[in-house]
Design an enzyme around this catalytic site. Structure first.
Site, PDB file in Angstrom:
ATOM      1  N   ASP A  89       0.955  -1.071   0.001  1.00 11.74           N
ATOM      2  CA  ASP A  89       0.066   0.078  -0.117  1.00 11.74           C
ATOM      3  C   ASP A  89       0.810   1.071   0.014  1.00 11.74           C
ATOM      4  OD1 ASP A  89      -2.343   1.747   0.610  1.00 11.74           O
ATOM      5  OD2 ASP A  89      -1.216   1.649   2.504  1.00 11.74           O
ATOM      6  N   ASP A  94      -0.463   5.270   0.845  1.00 10.51           N
ATOM      7  CA  ASP A  94      -0.542   6.255   2.003  1.00 10.51           C
ATOM      8  C   ASP A  94      -0.745   5.422   3.231  1.00 10.51           C
ATOM      9  OD1 ASP A  94      -2.069   7.566  -0.758  1.00 10.51           O
ATOM     10  OD2 ASP A  94      -0.698   8.571   0.371  1.00 10.51           O
TER      11      ASP A  94
HETATM   12  C1  XBP Z   1      -5.205   6.237   0.649  1.00  8.05           C
HETATM   13  C2  XBP Z   1      -6.308   7.143   0.065  1.00  8.05           C
HETATM   14  C3  XBP Z   1      -6.195   8.144  -0.964  1.00  8.05           C
HETATM   15  C4  XBP Z   1      -5.373   9.193  -0.244  1.00  8.05           C
HETATM   16  C5  XBP Z   1      -5.675  10.481  -1.095  1.00  8.05           C
HETATM   17  O1  XBP Z   1      -4.620   5.539  -0.353  1.00  8.05           O
HETATM   18  O2  XBP Z   1      -7.566   6.861   0.398  1.00  8.05           O
HETATM   19  O3  XBP Z   1      -7.203   8.260  -1.349  1.00  8.05           O
HETATM   20  O4  XBP Z   1      -6.123   9.540   1.095  1.00  8.05           O
HETATM   21  O5  XBP Z   1      -5.038  10.233  -2.310  1.00  8.05           O
HETATM   22  P1  XBP Z   1      -3.857   4.175   0.019  1.00  8.05           P
HETATM   23  P2  XBP Z   1      -5.968  10.697  -3.458  1.00  8.05           P
HETATM   24  O6  XBP Z   1      -4.854   2.974  -0.725  1.00  8.05           O
HETATM   25  O7  XBP Z   1      -2.431   4.250  -0.538  1.00  8.05           O
HETATM   26  O8  XBP Z   1      -3.800   3.813   1.573  1.00  8.05           O
HETATM   27  O9  XBP Z   1      -6.341  12.330  -3.198  1.00  8.05           O
HETATM   28  O10 XBP Z   1      -4.923  10.650  -4.630  1.00  8.05           O
HETATM   29  O11 XBP Z   1      -7.001   9.845  -3.674  1.00  8.05           O
HETATM   30 MG    MG Z   2      -2.997   3.215   3.185  1.00 13.76          MG
END
Ligand code: XBP
Ligand code: MG
Length: 267
Positions: A8, A10
């Site tokens: 993953d 973020d």
């Molecule tokens: C986490 C998310 C993303 C980010 C924001 O992604 O839900 O939407 O919060 O990024 P991950 P965007 O699956 O990597 O944990 O504004 O580009 O969506």
């Molecule tokens: Mg994440």
């Protein structure tokens, strides 16, 4: 046998939400003349909705003061999100968002041992490319056989779509991989795709439910920077080595009785 690691982004590769995405959303709102302020606490609630555009839409529907204003702004969500992504990329390019402990070390170990690398994330491809190149160098995007990101799937996490896509493009079976996630939405997505999953929590996700994870850690740790094992058996290890990930992966294949009996101890 462990053949692929699926990361993953973020909250897992880097702690991007509080001081990255959240700051970028607020900067975009100011650019659009909106007096919205997603403070740390409110953003923690809004993180239940994955996807930046989907999060803005949710905010408009459930938090925006004026109904007419909300309706009038709906068509502008894509432009608002584009502006947010511009601000977020600037933050990344300024080097404000470092990798979490153990990420650089584990990526290098996996590459040395021929374990394939993939990404399965809700954020955009541009955000992933910029984070990787800013923190690991311009060649880093080529280390990953697959980068499955954002709107390439119909349903974002907790739906399994992004993991199904990553597995299909890797040409690997779920049981041949280990996912590394930070959130309950992410874990639900990877488990729904049948991928054994290690969780490394962060301030926003520490309180969430991680049933089904092979282990739950504070972070991957580093030699001299011990992780905290919040759930699971790390066999006295102080940080998540590739050996330890392979142990957790192998134990995930065991029938639960054998796993729970403790006979299969960490190396
Ligand atoms: C986490 C998310 C993303 C980010 C924001 O992604 O839900 O939407 O919060 O990024 P991950 P965007 O699956 O990597 O944990 O504004 O580009 O969506
Ligand atoms: Mg994440």
């Amino acid at each position: 046998m462990l053949k692929g690691l699926i990361f993953d982004v973020d909250g897992t590769l880097a702690d991007t939400e509080r001081d990255g995405h959240r700051v970028a959303f607020n900067a975009a709102f100011r650019s659009f003349g909106l007096d919205w302020d997603w403070n740390v606490s409110l953003y923690g609630e809004l993180l239940a909705i994955t996807g930046g555009k989907e999060r803005i839409r949710h905010y408009l529907t459930h938090h925006c003061p004026g109904r007419l204003m909300a309706a009038g702004l709906m068509p502008h969500i894509p432009a608002l999100h584009k502006e947010k992504t511009r601000h977020y990329m600037e933050l990344l390019q300024q080097g404000h968002i470092p990798l979490r402990p153990g990420i650089r070390r584990l990526l290098a170990a996996a590459r040395r041992h021929g374990i394939r690398l993939a990404i399965a994330t809700t954020t955009t491809q541009d955000n992933v490319d910029t984070l990787l190149s800013q923190t690991l160098g311009p060649a880093a995007t080529t280390w990953f056989d697959v980068i499955a990101a954002g709107d390439v799937v119909a349903q974002k996490k907790p739906a399994p779509d992004i993991y199904h896509l990553a597995l299909r493009q890797l040409g690997l079976q779920p049981a041949e991989c280990l996912a590394i996630e930070d959130s309950e939405n992410g874990l639900r997505s990877s488990l729904a795709a049948g991928v054994p999953t290690l969780v490394t929590v962060n301030a926003y996700t520490r309180h969430q439910c991680f049933n089904g994870a092979v282990a739950v850690l504070s972070d991957l740790g580093e030699p001299g920077h011990a992780f905290q094992v919040l759930r699971g058996d790390a066999g006295g290890h102080q940080y998540a080595s590739l050996d330890l990930l392979q142990h957790w992966h192998a134990s995930s294949a065991l029938p639960s009785a054998a796993r729970d009996s403790g006979t299969h101890r960490a190396p």
